[in-house]
Design a protein around this motif. Sequence first.
Motif, mmCIF file in Angstrom:
data_model
loop_
_atom_site.group_PDB
_atom_site.id
_atom_site.type_symbol
_atom_site.label_atom_id
_atom_site.label_comp_id
_atom_site.label_asym_id
_atom_site.label_seq_id
_atom_site.Cartn_x
_atom_site.Cartn_y
_atom_site.Cartn_z
ATOM 1 N N PRO A 1 0.807 -1.215 0.000
ATOM 2 C CA PRO A 1 0.000 0.000 0.000
ATOM 3 C C PRO A 1 0.841 1.266 0.000
ATOM 4 C CG PRO A 1 -0.825 -1.524 1.617
ATOM 5 C CD PRO A 1 0.444 -2.109 1.101
ATOM 6 N N MET A 2 1.896 1.275 0.787
ATOM 7 C CA MET A 2 2.735 2.466 0.777
ATOM 8 C C MET A 2 4.176 2.034 0.583
ATOM 9 S SD MET A 2 1.087 4.857 3.735
ATOM 10 C CE MET A 2 0.581 3.627 4.891
ATOM 11 N N PRO A 3 4.961 2.853 -0.068
ATOM 12 C CA PRO A 3 6.341 2.418 -0.338
ATOM 13 C C PRO A 3 7.069 2.063 0.937
ATOM 14 C CG PRO A 3 6.013 4.752 -0.856
ATOM 15 C CD PRO A 3 4.677 4.183 -0.624
ATOM 16 N N PHE B 1 3.339 -3.445 10.290
ATOM 17 C CA PHE B 1 2.242 -2.861 9.512
ATOM 18 C C PHE B 1 1.194 -3.926 9.220
ATOM 19 C CE2 PHE B 1 0.300 0.123 6.867
ATOM 20 C CZ PHE B 1 0.030 -0.419 5.624
ATOM 21 N N LEU C 1 6.235 -0.331 2.942
ATOM 22 C CA LEU C 1 5.355 -0.956 3.924
ATOM 23 C C LEU C 1 4.546 -2.038 3.237
ATOM 24 C CD1 LEU C 1 4.150 2.205 5.802
ATOM 25 C CD2 LEU C 1 5.586 0.416 6.710
ATOM 26 N N ILE D 1 3.505 2.899 16.218
ATOM 27 C CA ILE D 1 3.955 2.294 14.966
ATOM 28 C C ILE D 1 4.520 3.347 14.023
ATOM 29 C CG2 ILE D 1 3.191 1.062 12.914
ATOM 30 C CD1 ILE D 1 1.223 -0.426 14.590
ATOM 31 N N VAL D 2 3.773 4.455 13.863
ATOM 32 C CA VAL D 2 4.267 5.487 12.936
ATOM 33 C C VAL D 2 5.576 6.071 13.448
ATOM 34 C CG1 VAL D 2 3.723 7.602 11.718
ATOM 35 C CG2 VAL D 2 1.915 6.025 12.253
ATOM 36 N N PHE E 1 -0.612 -4.928 12.349
ATOM 37 C CA PHE E 1 -1.608 -3.946 12.768
ATOM 38 C C PHE E 1 -2.879 -4.089 11.965
ATOM 39 C CE2 PHE E 1 -3.131 -0.248 14.797
ATOM 40 C CZ PHE E 1 -3.768 0.531 13.862
ATOM 41 N N ILE E 2 -2.730 -4.323 10.660
ATOM 42 C CA ILE E 2 -3.912 -4.466 9.808
ATOM 43 C C ILE E 2 -4.755 -5.653 10.276
ATOM 44 C CG2 ILE E 2 -4.671 -5.019 7.481
ATOM 45 C CD1 ILE E 2 -2.370 -3.429 6.431
ATOM 46 N N TRP F 1 8.270 3.711 12.600
ATOM 47 C CA TRP F 1 8.557 3.848 11.174
ATOM 48 C C TRP F 1 9.407 5.076 10.926
ATOM 49 C CZ3 TRP F 1 8.797 2.191 6.402
ATOM 50 C CH2 TRP F 1 8.533 3.026 5.331
ATOM 51 N N LEU G 1 2.415 -5.572 2.688
ATOM 52 C CA LEU G 1 1.536 -6.492 3.399
ATOM 53 C C LEU G 1 2.139 -7.858 3.177
ATOM 54 C CD1 LEU G 1 -2.163 -5.601 2.662
ATOM 55 C CD2 LEU G 1 -1.452 -6.900 4.602
ATOM 56 N N LEU H 1 9.485 -1.436 9.194
ATOM 57 C CA LEU H 1 8.698 -2.030 10.261
ATOM 58 C C LEU H 1 8.837 -3.546 10.255
ATOM 59 C CD1 LEU H 1 5.423 0.073 10.215
ATOM 60 C CD2 LEU H 1 7.103 -0.055 12.020
#
Lengths: 492, 117, 487
Positions: C66-68, C134, C70, C182-183, C137-138, C186, C72, C192
């Motif tokens: 989803p984000m560079p 990450f 990070l 978490i952020v 957390f999801i 990061w 899944l 992470l």
Amino acid sequence: MIADQLPILQVVIPLLAAPLCLLARDGRLAWALSQAAALAALAVSVALLLTVQADGPISYAIGGWAAPYGIEYRIDLLAAYVLLLISFIGAVALPYAARSAAAEVDAPRLPFFYSAWLLCVAGLLGITATGDAFNLFVFLEISSLSTYILVGLGRDRRALTAAYQYLIMGTIGATFILIGVGLLYMMTGTLNMADLAERLPALTGTRTVRAALAFLCVGISLKLALFPLHLWLPNAYAYAPSVVSVLLAATATKVAAYVLLRFVFTVFGAEFVFGAMRFDTVLLPLALVAVFSASATAIFQDNVKRLFAYSSVAQIGYVVLGISLATPLGLTAAILHLFNHALMKGALFMALGCVAYRAGAVNLDAMAGLAKRMPWTFAAIVAGGLSLVGVPLTVGFISKWYLVQAALEDGMWWVAALVLAGSLLAVIYVWRVVEAGYLRAPAADTVVREAPLSLIAPTWILVAANVYFGVNTDLTAGLAGRAAALLMGGVP
Amino acid sequence: MELLGLFNYWIVVFLMMAGFYVVIARGNMVKKVIGLNLFQTSVFILYITLGKVSGGAAPIIREGVEVYSNPLPHVLILTAIVVGVATTALALALVVRIKEAYGTIEEDEIHRQDESL
Amino acid sequence: MTPSALLWLTLLIPLAGALAVVLLGRHPNARESATLAAATALFVAVAAVYRAFDAGAVMTVSIAEPMPGLPLALSVEPLGLLFALVASFLWIVTSIYAIGYMRAHHEENQTRFYAAFAVSLASAMGVAFAANMFTLFIFYEALTLATYPLVTHAGTDEARRGGRVYLGVLMGTSIGLLLLGIVWTWAVAGTLDFRAGGILPAELDPGLVAVLYALYVFGIGKAAVMPFHRWLPAAMVAPTPVSALLHAVAVVKAGVFTILKVTVYLFGTERLAATPGIDWLLYVVAATILLGSLVAMTKDNLKARLAYSTVSQLGYVVLGAVLATKLAIAGAAVHIAMHAFGKITLFFCAGAILVAAHKTEISQMRGLGRAMPITMGAFLVASLSIIGLPPAGGMWSKWMLALGALDAGHMALVGVLMLSTLLNIAYLLPIPVRAFFSPPPAGSEPTGLREAPASCLAAIVITAAGSVALFFFVEPVRRLALSIVNG
């Protein structure tokens, strides 16, 4: 040949289709015309985005008169991004409008409705595409006036007073912007934004330019519904026809945010606004107050449309928060949230419109226990609500992540904590709606069934977009990042 | 003197504040529209007066005239006036509909009627 | 089948099971078979992953990015395997139990129940095999949301209120504290990913490390560290199978599992041991252990007593994590397994007593042993495991934890563990003892043998036997746990 004319076509297509809708006496014909125009506008905006991504900003001189004397349309990455958003929402909401508007607006007024819709979209597209400050004012008024009409067409008589209040406040806002533009013209002699950007740095010490900035920011904040100039928004969203709420929630304030970005970063420049004028000390507290006071007010609303309207005010607070951080990451977060919030609120208001279509009302009592009869609708509300809260795998999460990251990078850990605390307030008001739908007993005499496909399908397109762009953020976050970098660089 | 030389701006400010005050302080909807018009008119005057160049003639090309006043603000204001007219028309149309729906155009009376819902 | 495909299966099987349950909603027998089939298939898949891991295979799965930076992604390591094995095995047993319970109780909305159950298990598998914080957390948030319909299953006002506390505390801590942590991680670490030895840069100020760790410990609300434990007793409004699996195994275990994972793979045990600022956390956890047991003693409602007992027992695992010595961490990991089997048996018994004898208060359960000997017998065995006495497996984990506390030089904590053991005896043992040896309350009719429904009994016997089996066959579990800190 057409490719050269794309910038002007973006605005002209819906603009010319609007009076055609008036000539079409029948509501359905007017709808068909609008849908065709909206799809064409969407195609143009996609083409523009691809061109800008490949070749850089596009400059188009209207009527062949070269800038800075003629009016110039200037489409850079940020503008193309917002154009895409507006035309997408304008096109996706129309299949929805076919049934929803027909149910909520009197049949003889339907051609006027679609005409006003097209004018509104044309105005919003024009604001985004233009590179001339006064032209921006003109399109702003075009879109605003048609918005007042659209809001006033709601069923409830309070739509009229809401439209009136919106008119008064909106006109004051637009007039403030006009004053600001006038002051800028007075000092520099030009109305072209790029030209202004070149001439203003020498003049930033003058009181006139500072007053111009102040007038512009106040005027834009009125349109943006930044606390405390948001008073028109809850009533306007609540009493407008459902599909109008969708259009407004997803586009009007986003374009106002675009205008703010354009003036603050491109015309005036970040060093002046945030360095000399210290605007972040005004924007940041207002944004935080917006987030908390609006979210808190939302919790106590009974009318669910008003609840989500206050939620919109809070989310706009997030966008302005990102802007006030004035770092590339903060701007990325703000621009990203522009797009994401449009998707979230678009989906939510569409789902609410489905409920209104079947149940006739959208307060919490009317929604009690409806989830069983309208599973798809309420699943959409849950999905949109989770996105609003910022649950992972939705666009809301990506926005929150970038915002918190931007705040932490700036060393403002307390802002990051406040951003997350605002999400918790969102959990409360979203859950009130979810609980009403799923966990309360329905009224004994409801004969409600699921909304028709033409209402459910666009809703779920937007919900799917929520999830898709929450997992694949290349388009949204990538574009936002590049647009932010360009804005911070100062050159359009 | 500086103060007198800026008389056009004083008029602008006076009209602007008068109009703004009427919008905020008056509860009658038509009066609000009038106030809005005053407010917008002040902006028109601002633009028009800033177009005047000292010693400038009317902006029509003639022989022997060196300095012309600026014609652009006039054009801008024509646009703005049209916008203002449209806004006023729309506002008054809304007031007519509100009168039909509520029976009154006083804001507090309307609030009272809505609150009792 | 490639080993990595097995990882995919651990996510897809329960999700497919949920879909099957929804599609077969009108055919209860087929629907229940779908659940059992999915549960069995999941355990087989997880066992296959275990075998492959033992053989040295490296399994990774990348789902999306989803984000560079990070992704899944899923991967396998010993702690996650332990959790996954426990959860997937107990899903089978709980499904057997739930079928008997839900039918005997004539519960409504059973399709929603089994479907949400399956989705919760899929989330738990995601938590277990997450390759970075990450992803974890999801799936952690997904677990909260998937279990909400289970907690509010009854649909009553009380269920709604319980659901609100549940969601409020869990989402409040996860969004307000955990996400912030978490952020922040990061931002300072640039990644992470879970790595042995931790990912934090060496120059990070120890004070900040302590604050960050505290954000995690309190932010992981599912571990029920006081004062964020209120959701656990509030969730007792759920039907007993829900309480059993999710609050004795999946949800709370996901919480303490996450704390262990964060301790070992984000911070690193050496880093934490060298951080002086986290001592006060030890006191908070010790207070949780003791206060949980004390409150449990005051509760007459059996499920409430078991809930507070869980709060206290989870404190053991968190204690092991915060102590951050090798033996403490291994002991904490083993306790995940031991407590799971013990607690689930206790909850199964509570549900059986409710269904068969219609009793919820402990004071009414005297003399119940005559009517429900197998149930109360299992209760006794499970109590021994929780208390930490042989021949139940709980003894081993307590032993390792105590040794770990000694290793870290915290004599007081050994005392806390012993005191807690005494309290456990006080609030658990009287129940089966009085059931067998006290006369029934005056006024109740003499009953013959009236045990729980057959499938409930089967489940109870399996898990009780499991507790005993874990005493004798603890070696594989210990090996797996020790490889977390040594491997």
